[in-house]
Design an enzyme around this catalytic site. Sequence first.
Site, PDB file in Angstrom:
ATOM      1  N   HIS A   1       0.929  -1.331   0.035  1.00 21.63           N
ATOM      2  CA  HIS A   1       0.177  -0.324   0.087  1.00 21.63           C
ATOM      3  C   HIS A   1       0.737   1.078   0.162  1.00 21.63           C
ATOM      4  O   HIS A   1       0.353   2.190  -1.000  1.00 21.63           O
ATOM      5  CB  HIS A   1      -0.649  -0.316   1.383  1.00 21.63           C
ATOM      6  CG  HIS A   1      -1.951   1.350   1.226  1.00 21.63           C
ATOM      7  ND1 HIS A   1      -3.485   1.078   1.283  1.00 21.63           N
ATOM      8  CD2 HIS A   1      -1.647   2.346   2.221  1.00 21.63           C
ATOM      9  CE1 HIS A   1      -3.764   3.160   0.925  1.00 21.63           C
ATOM     10  NE2 HIS A   1      -2.469   3.384   1.724  1.00 21.63           N
ATOM     11  N   GLU A   2       1.867   1.236   0.527  1.00 17.96           N
ATOM     12  CA  GLU A   2       3.291   2.661   1.643  1.00 17.96           C
ATOM     13  C   GLU A   2       3.532   3.105  -0.334  1.00 17.96           C
ATOM     14  O   GLU A   2       3.649   3.909  -0.638  1.00 17.96           O
ATOM     15  CB  GLU A   2       3.726   2.693   2.028  1.00 17.96           C
ATOM     16  CG  GLU A   2       2.511   2.493   3.715  1.00 17.96           C
ATOM     17  CD  GLU A   2       1.794   3.721   4.040  1.00 17.96           C
ATOM     18  OE1 GLU A   2       1.366   4.268   2.703  1.00 17.96           O
ATOM     19  OE2 GLU A   2       0.529   3.124   4.227  1.00 17.96           O
TER      20      GLU A   2
ATOM     21  N   HIS B   1       1.821   4.767  -2.947  1.00 16.85           N
ATOM     22  CA  HIS B   1       1.400   5.885  -2.542  1.00 16.85           C
ATOM     23  C   HIS B   1       3.344   6.314  -3.197  1.00 16.85           C
ATOM     24  O   HIS B   1       3.318   7.255  -3.970  1.00 16.85           O
ATOM     25  CB  HIS B   1       1.947   6.097  -1.220  1.00 16.85           C
ATOM     26  CG  HIS B   1      -0.007   5.772  -0.750  1.00 16.85           C
ATOM     27  ND1 HIS B   1      -0.656   6.789  -1.014  1.00 16.85           N
ATOM     28  CD2 HIS B   1      -0.589   5.399   0.871  1.00 16.85           C
ATOM     29  CE1 HIS B   1      -1.400   6.771  -0.241  1.00 16.85           C
ATOM     30  NE2 HIS B   1      -1.335   6.147   0.504  1.00 16.85           N
TER      31      HIS B   1
ATOM     32  N   GLU C   1      -4.628   7.528  -2.549  1.00 16.74           N
ATOM     33  CA  GLU C   1      -5.215   6.449  -2.300  1.00 16.74           C
ATOM     34  C   GLU C   1      -5.664   5.845  -3.888  1.00 16.74           C
ATOM     35  O   GLU C   1      -5.418   3.930  -3.522  1.00 16.74           O
ATOM     36  CB  GLU C   1      -6.355   6.832  -1.201  1.00 16.74           C
ATOM     37  CG  GLU C   1      -6.638   5.436  -0.679  1.00 16.74           C
ATOM     38  CD  GLU C   1      -5.876   5.427   0.581  1.00 16.74           C
ATOM     39  OE1 GLU C   1      -4.820   5.915   0.844  1.00 16.74           O
ATOM     40  OE2 GLU C   1      -5.811   4.276   1.394  1.00 16.74           O
TER      41      GLU C   1
HETATM   42 ZN    ZN Z   1      -2.989   5.211   2.267  1.00 18.08          ZN
END
Ligand code: ZN
Length: 506
Positions: A270-271, A274, A300
């Site tokens: 997830h990170e 980003h 996101e």
């Molecule tokens: Zn996030």
Amino acid sequence: MARSPEQLYSELLAHLRQVALLESCGAILGWDEQTCLPAGGSELRADQSALLAGLAHERATAPVVGELLGELTSRGWPADAASPERANLREIARSYRRATALPRRLVEELTKATSLSQKTWVAARKQRQFSLFLPDLERVIALRREVAQALARGECDPYDALIDEYEPAMTAADIAQLFAPLRHELVKLIGQIGQSGRQPPVEILTRHYPADAQRAFSFEAASEIGFNFEEGRLDVAAHPFCSGIGPGDCRLTTRYDTHHFPGAFFGTLHEAGHGIYEQGLNREAWGTPLGSACSLGVHESQSRLWENLVGRSLAYWQRAFPKAQKMFPEALQGVSLDQFHAAINDVRPSFIRVESDEVTYNLHIMLRFELEQLLVSGELAPADLPGAWNERFQRDFGITPSHDSDGCLQDVHWSAGYLGYFPTYCLGNMIAAQLFDTARAQLGDLDAAFRAGEFQPLREWLNTQIHQHGKRWPTAELVQRVTGKPLSSEPLVRHLKERFGPLYGL
Ligand code: ZN
């Protein structure tokens, strides 16, 4: 001799780059605060961060910015309304309007208050005592309401003025309209899943997964999807985040629980999503809107796309699972790919947002969206938050948290003053699904690519379609341009049905 518009424009950009430099210093202090600051240093750090935020604010609101903007506007430069320069000026003017609406005193007070309240929040959450956190929360919400009033200038709803910071050009009404049909479909799907009688073997995921092996496995996965570790790091923090400090320096954090595999692994993916966005921004435009992420919802969408649409797909694990078995022989011996894939896609009502599944996650967000509107309008007093939370949680999930750390104390956001932020998570899920649909249509068989470990085509597609444009277009327009359709929850609903239908025999 009068300066040319081009000269005025470069002067403006040079000034903004200095603001960005100050902000990047603040970002480093923030990263340090979350990863290695000794507890005793928090008072000093609050003062340091407040001073830097104040300096950045002073520069961002300097009269010269307004003068240069005014001069360029009066000269009608640039003539081309669709040019990137025009988009840059539009966004610079927008930020300037927002920044000049706030007195420096308020900015510094809020920075200091939130820095301290985050510390209190950590302690309160640990001790499961909302009352410890309440005075700080009251203070932060009062200051944020003051900010919202100042930004709204009586021209819009104060909560909309807060949303505008994270998701420009979107209002609570727009969001509510997008959420309503999604909520309906989610409730239906969760009901069907509950009645399916299928219970994925989630016990697999809470066996012993040594932290070192988790770190190596997550690191490799982030690297494979394209996070560049020559220009980035991965460290440990209580609350995982990604901080794009500036060109060449992007930092991810995660946390390792030796008896919970998904936390660190999917958290890192997830990170990293980003981070890939941050690393893919146009460097030449750094410090200006064209070199900054479009919005939090779009940000996101990038993390969710890699975490869920790619990272929880069967195709991904057809390649990664044998590697995981080698890395975690004790935990995964005798486990089949199908069992593992079902376990990482387990859907059930649970208390903690960040540990929740792809389906119920969105309901967690809708609950927060509802509550923070009431906190900002003043209809809900902070003291009444736990009761209001638990009541709605029972309504949506059919369960009630036994203590507030499983309830309204679980997220850092409100302690940090981030009101208006939560809905962007759900928007991100919608945008991710809509982008992924289009990517699949344009790039061909993505599953085959994932099975072969080829993530570059998708990453490059995202880079040219999304990353490189920064804030050139607001979210809704960007999504429309890339996908040819208005933003909607339909692709997300379709994705959820396609994924969970077969897993639950629906
Ligand atoms: Zn996030």
